[in-house]
Design a protein around this motif. Structure first.
Motif, PDB file in Angstrom:
ATOM      1  N   ALA A 122      27.839  -2.966  98.104  1.00  8.89           N
ATOM      2  CA  ALA A 122      29.238  -2.581  98.294  1.00  8.89           C
ATOM      3  C   ALA A 122      29.371  -1.853  99.627  1.00  8.89           C
ATOM      4  N   THR A 123      30.443  -2.138 100.329  1.00  7.63           N
ATOM      5  CA  THR A 123      30.743  -1.385 101.545  1.00  7.63           C
ATOM      6  C   THR A 123      32.250  -1.227 101.670  1.00  7.63           C
ATOM      7  N   LYS A 124      32.643  -0.285 102.519  1.00 11.10           N
ATOM      8  CA  LYS A 124      34.049   0.064 102.661  1.00 11.10           C
ATOM      9  C   LYS A 124      34.481  -0.036 104.125  1.00 11.10           C
TER      10      LYS A 124
ATOM     11  N   ALA B 171      49.910 -12.398  91.603  1.00  9.21           N
ATOM     12  CA  ALA B 171      49.663 -13.390  92.653  1.00  9.21           C
ATOM     13  C   ALA B 171      48.472 -14.299  92.312  1.00  9.21           C
ATOM     14  N   ASP B 172      47.841 -14.035  91.174  1.00 12.00           N
ATOM     15  CA  ASP B 172      46.634 -14.768  90.786  1.00 12.00           C
ATOM     16  C   ASP B 172      45.598 -14.698  91.905  1.00 12.00           C
ATOM     17  N   ALA B 173      45.525 -13.515  92.524  1.00  9.67           N
ATOM     18  CA  ALA B 173      44.594 -13.271  93.638  1.00  9.67           C
ATOM     19  C   ALA B 173      43.302 -12.650  93.079  1.00  9.67           C
ATOM     20  N   VAL B 174      42.330 -12.463  93.965  1.00 16.20           N
ATOM     21  CA  VAL B 174      41.091 -11.798  93.549  1.00 16.20           C
ATOM     22  C   VAL B 174      41.486 -10.454  92.922  1.00 16.20           C
ATOM     23  N   PRO B 175      40.996 -10.177  91.701  1.00 17.99           N
ATOM     24  CA  PRO B 175      41.408  -8.935  91.042  1.00 17.99           C
ATOM     25  C   PRO B 175      40.833  -7.698  91.721  1.00 17.99           C
ATOM     26  N   ILE B 176      41.488  -6.597  91.525  1.00 21.70           N
ATOM     27  CA  ILE B 176      40.946  -5.306  91.959  1.00 21.70           C
ATOM     28  C   ILE B 176      39.950  -4.900  90.888  1.00 21.70           C
ATOM     29  N   ALA B 177      38.688  -5.002  91.214  1.00 18.92           N
ATOM     30  CA  ALA B 177      37.628  -4.788  90.237  1.00 18.92           C
ATOM     31  C   ALA B 177      37.102  -3.361  90.237  1.00 18.92           C
ATOM     32  N   ALA B 178      37.471  -2.569  91.240  1.00 19.95           N
ATOM     33  CA  ALA B 178      36.899  -1.239  91.378  1.00 19.95           C
ATOM     34  C   ALA B 178      37.927  -0.269  91.934  1.00 19.95           C
ATOM     35  N   ALA B 179      37.822   0.953  91.431  1.00 18.21           N
ATOM     36  CA  ALA B 179      38.713   2.013  91.917  1.00 18.21           C
ATOM     37  C   ALA B 179      37.986   3.338  91.926  1.00 18.21           C
TER      38      ALA B 179
ATOM     39  N   ILE C 167      29.639  -9.736 101.092  1.00 22.63           N
ATOM     40  CA  ILE C 167      29.651  -8.404 100.499  1.00 22.63           C
ATOM     41  C   ILE C 167      30.007  -8.597  99.033  1.00 22.63           C
ATOM     42  N   ASP C 168      29.262  -7.978  98.144  1.00 24.05           N
ATOM     43  CA  ASP C 168      29.548  -8.148  96.724  1.00 24.05           C
ATOM     44  C   ASP C 168      30.827  -7.416  96.319  1.00 24.05           C
ATOM     45  N   ILE C 169      30.976  -6.180  96.765  1.00 23.85           N
ATOM     46  CA  ILE C 169      32.185  -5.412  96.468  1.00 23.85           C
ATOM     47  C   ILE C 169      32.689  -4.805  97.779  1.00 23.85           C
ATOM     48  N   TYR C 170      33.878  -5.215  98.198  1.00 27.61           N
ATOM     49  CA  TYR C 170      34.449  -4.736  99.456  1.00 27.61           C
ATOM     50  C   TYR C 170      35.610  -3.806  99.120  1.00 27.61           C
TER      51      TYR C 170
ATOM     52  N   TYR D 210      34.108  -9.353  95.107  1.00 19.99           N
ATOM     53  CA  TYR D 210      35.016  -8.465  94.377  1.00 19.99           C
ATOM     54  C   TYR D 210      35.702  -7.523  95.349  1.00 19.99           C
ATOM     55  N   ALA D 211      36.890  -7.066  94.952  1.00 22.11           N
ATOM     56  CA  ALA D 211      37.671  -6.150  95.787  1.00 22.11           C
ATOM     57  C   ALA D 211      37.784  -4.791  95.105  1.00 22.11           C
ATOM     58  N   GLY D 212      37.840  -3.750  95.915  1.00 23.88           N
ATOM     59  CA  GLY D 212      37.990  -2.403  95.387  1.00 23.88           C
ATOM     60  C   GLY D 212      38.905  -1.571  96.261  1.00 23.88           C
ATOM     61  N   ILE D 213      39.489  -0.555  95.644  1.00 19.91           N
ATOM     62  CA  ILE D 213      40.371   0.375  96.354  1.00 19.91           C
ATOM     63  C   ILE D 213      39.885   1.788  96.065  1.00 19.91           C
ATOM     64  N   SER D 214      39.635   2.557  97.103  1.00 21.76           N
ATOM     65  CA  SER D 214      39.068   3.892  96.987  1.00 21.76           C
ATOM     66  C   SER D 214      40.027   4.929  97.570  1.00 21.76           C
TER      67      SER D 214
END
Length: 180
Positions: A80-82, A172-180, A119-122, A151-155
């Protein structure tokens, strides 16, 4: 080491993640390459598989060290990276923030430093005060469709904005937000 499901993704990650903000000395302190290697190796030997970084950590040195440490064993880790603030102290204004342009430029630079193709989790690291949530969701979707992120995440976003992002991605049937 115990493993848990990462949100609703089905991805199995170690219960303890390795944060790598201290890998490198770009900020004038923290762990040199030998110490970083020892920390990483001890974590891997304990069964850890979840690595967290960011382009801004040690002005990119954290990702550079990780790229070297992951050589030959990349598939054993969830990486994961940000992004948001850029990897240099006075980054070009076009590569900082959360616009799709900045997101793509940041990702490409991270991929190069990390010596990987994905990236696995961005994560979006911080709100930038100007980029609409819809733009962030579209950017994540672009990167997921290109195979650059899984996967997508918001921090560090307020809860209301996170909830809105999750909802917009679902609608939007987009890539889900998998992480917060």
């Amino acid at each position: 080491m115990k493993y848990i499901a990462f949100g609703k993704t089905g991805l199995k990650v170690s219960q303890v993640a390795l944060g790598t903000g201290n890998f490198g000395t770009g900020w004038g302190y923290c762990a040199d390459p030998d110490v970083s290697t020892a920390i990483f190796d001890a974590y891997a030997e304990a069964g850890g598989n979840f690595i967290d970084s960011a382009d801004v950590y040690q002005f990119g040195q954290s990702e550079e060290l990780l790229g070297t440490l992951l050589e030959g064993r990349r598939e054993n880790f969830v990486l994961a990276t940000k992004f948001t603030r850029g990897a240099t102290p006075n980054a070009n204004p076009l590569v900082i923030g959360n616009s799709r342009k900045a997101m793509i430029a940041s990702l490409e630079a991270s991929l190069k430093r990390l010596k990987t193709d994905r990236i696995d989790i961005y994560w979006v690291h911080w709100p930038d005060g100007v980029t609409p949530t819809e733009e962030i969701i579209r950017g994540f979707e672009d990167l997921a469709r290109a195979g650059k992120i899984l996967y997508a995440g918001i921090s560090n976003f307020p809860a209301w904005r996170l909830a809105r992002a999750v909802t917009l991605a679902e609608l939007a049937d987009a890539v889900p937000i998998a992480a917060a």
